[in-house]
Design an enzyme around this catalytic site. Structure first.
Site, PDB file in Angstrom:
ATOM      1  N   GLU A   1    -103.500 -39.471 -12.974  1.00 49.08           N
ATOM      2  CA  GLU A   1    -104.964 -39.401 -12.989  1.00 49.08           C
ATOM      3  C   GLU A   1    -105.457 -37.986 -12.715  1.00 49.08           C
ATOM      4  OE1 GLU A   1    -106.496 -42.049 -10.047  1.00 49.08           O
ATOM      5  OE2 GLU A   1    -105.213 -43.682 -10.744  1.00 49.08           O
TER       6      GLU A   1
ATOM      7  N   ASP B   1     -89.442 -38.278   0.989  1.00 54.58           N
ATOM      8  CA  ASP B   1     -88.365 -38.432   1.964  1.00 54.58           C
ATOM      9  C   ASP B   1     -87.715 -39.815   1.860  1.00 54.58           C
ATOM     10  OD1 ASP B   1     -87.165 -37.173   4.422  1.00 54.58           O
ATOM     11  OD2 ASP B   1     -87.892 -39.025   5.341  1.00 54.58           O
TER      12      ASP B   1
END
Ligand code: TEU
Length: 551
Positions: free
Chosen positions: A265, A218
């Site tokens: 990751e 956002d």
């Protein structure tokens, strides 16, 4: 809390670079307040969403994006987050979230959640601590507190205005002011404070560990403010410039480089999608450079009127700008902040961004023209290479709702502008599932946080299901064909068909869109899909056709 070790997480093998799912995905936006309400309290919830996911999967989309469902006082419909790691009781519990996620993955749907890093709710524990602490304290430095101007600091620190109207500063009892680019209940974080960045990395991990496939970020253009918080150049702003000391600052990109590494990751192709209202497209594309986010909503496309030449230009510029940084172009026509495109593209006179429309607005859309045009615009969008977003209810051809009484309006924009702007409630009305059920099947109680118009019975999903030519069937067919014909991974080659029409080849398909009044020829070949039934051998105004012209 559910024991995650026993939970199946969707198989998420990473793809080779260039073949990730999000490059060509169709992503369906769920607005949790208005999708499906299992509890019957009039506001949608996670159990409701889970129960209706089979219908979303069956539509033929690849992923869902959920607007915020986190703990929040709901002053801005959940974009005011009080706890980023918990579900608000009106939406359910973390267990409900886990079950919803499992259901979605079981149906082959990826799940993107909304992240709101520019500001928190004023009820966030950090802001409460900041209010209780003294000016200049550590607690205050996680937000943007400043002394005011004027003899006794009675004037705001600068001239910034809230996106929702009124000043972007509110004064606290000890005399300091805090910045809120949106509602006063949404204080902006100070991203210069390292604890803010660290907290959001933890939040990313919290949801990634639960198995989400990515984040819609956002106000991604807002986190970094210009040093010294200088006044806005009001002349530039009045001239429509998007350059400001609070949006699109260059150092905002450091944040997303860090997040990119966090996502890497994790197994699978997790995605970051930027909500960045910046222009021009080259500036927007900076958010999706190879080491930053993956997608950015193409608001330039969304804001382009129904005009052949302007659309052709923006399509070219989008493919060029996103392509130049190795990102897919994206396409979007509707979301929870904008007038539904079925209505918007037919409004005369055209609307102003963010103003919304109401019962007494000067702008009106002819319902017949608007439905034809809305369907045509969708077919044009879904034929474009890249990734596309669909906002819940557009597959039903829902119009913007204007019949909302002043006292029923909830968007802070309406109150903050004393009713001068209608705001966004008209695109947020709970969607109709069953023509004959209470609240059209939104829930069993019949309650609805925004009023549903009586004419929506005819647009309910069950009234369109299996009905040849309905908007629902059009979306289903278009999505299936887009998939079968690999339109999302294709390339676009223009064909000249005059100034008020558009035509292009994408693989084996030729698309023709008539945005003018003169009839346009339909190319030879197998007609795969038309946005409305063709009355003759040619294409009338506001019609789009997909024709198989190649192998
Ligand atoms: O929107 C950011 C934004 O700038 C939009 O608010 C837009 O300019 C405005 O809605 C006028 O159309 C995001 C969310 O999508 C929105 O729902 C939130 O209200 C806002 O951030 C604050 O979090």
């Amino acid at each position: 809390m559910t024991d995650l070790s026993t939970q199946p997480v969707a198989p998420q093998d990473s793809s080779t670079a260039g073949a990730e799912w999000w490059r060509s995905a169709v992503i369906y936006q769920i607005y949790p307040r208005s999708f499906a309400d299992a509890s019957g309290d009039g506001v949608g919830d996670l159990q409701g969403i889970a129960s209706r996911l089979p219908q979303v999967a069956e539509l033929g989309v690849d992923a869902i994006w959920l607007s915020p469902f986190y703990r929040s006082p709901q002053k801005d419909a959940g974009y005011d987050v009080a706890d980023y790691r918990d579900v608000d009781p009106i939406f359910g519990t973390l267990d409900d979230f886990d079950r919803m996620l499992e259901t979605a993955h079981g149906l082959g749907l990826r799940v993107i959640v909304d992240l709101v890093p520019n500001h928190s709710s004023s009820e966030h524990v950090w802001f409460q601590e900041a209010l209780a602490a003294a000016p200049g304290s550590e607690a205050r430095s996680r937000y943007i507190f400043r002394d005011g101007k004027g003899e006794s600091g009675e004037l705001p620190p600068n001239n910034w205005q809230s996106v929702f109207g009124g000043p972007a500063w509110t004064r606290v009892p000890d005399g300091q002011w805090y910045l809120h680019l949106f509602d006063s209940s949404q204080p902006d974080f100070d991203w210069n404070h390292p604890a803010v960045g660290d907290m959001f990395v933890d939040v990313l991990r919290f949801w990634l560990d639960r198995g989400v496939d990515g984040f819609r970020v956002d106000v991604a253009h807002g986190n970094a403010k210009a040093p010294g918080l200088p006044d806005v150049d009001e002349e530039l702003l009045a001239a429509g410039s998007m350059d400001s000391p609070y949006f699109g600052q260059e150092h905002v990109h450091e944040i997303y480089r860090r997040w990119h590494l966090v996502l890497e990751e994790y197994e699978g192709d997790r995605v970051l999608c930027a909500e960045a209202w910046v222009q021009p497209l080259e500036k927007m594309a900076r958010f999706v450079r190879p080491d930053e986010m993956h997608q950015a909503f193409n608001f330039v496309y969304l804001e382009t009127p129904w005009d052949a030449q302007r659309l052709r230009t923006v399509i070219d510029e989008s493919i060029e700008a996103f392509g130049a940084v190795g990102a897919p172009p994206t396409w979007v026509l509707s979301n929870h902040d904008t007038i539904r495109h079925r209505t918007r593209l037919a409004l005369v006179p055209p609307p102003t961004h963010g103003a919304g429309i109401g019962a007494t607005s000067e702008s009106k859309a002819d319902p017949t023209v608007s439905l034809r045009r809305g369907r045509a615009a969708t077919m044009l969008m879904l034929a474009l290479p890249g990734s596309a977003y669909i906002y819940q209810g557009e597959e039903l051809g829902l119009p913007e709702v204007t019949a909302i009484e002043d006292h029923q309006r909830q968007d802070p924009t309406f109150a903050r502008t004393q009713g001068a702007l209608w705001g966004r409630d008209g695109c947020r009305v709970p969607i109709p599932w069953e023509a004959a059920a209470p609240a059209y099947g939104f829930n069993a109680s019949g309650d609805s946080w925004l009023p549903q118009p009586p004419e929506w019975a005819a647009l309910a999903r069950d009234a369109q299901d299996g009905v040849a030519g309905s908007t629902l069937e059009l979306y289903r067919l278009a999505l299936r064909l887009r998939q079968e014909l690999s339109l999302g991974t294709g390339t676009l080659e223009w064909i000249d068909v005059g100034p008020t029409a558009l035509s292009f080849r994408n693989g084996s398909v030729t698309v023709v869109a008539n945005l003018g009044h003169d009839a346009v020829d339909v190319p030879r070949g197998e007609i795969l899909l038309t946005s409305s039934p063709l009355d003759s051998a040619s294409l009338a105004a506001d019609e789009v056709v997909w024709v198989r012209t190649g192998a």
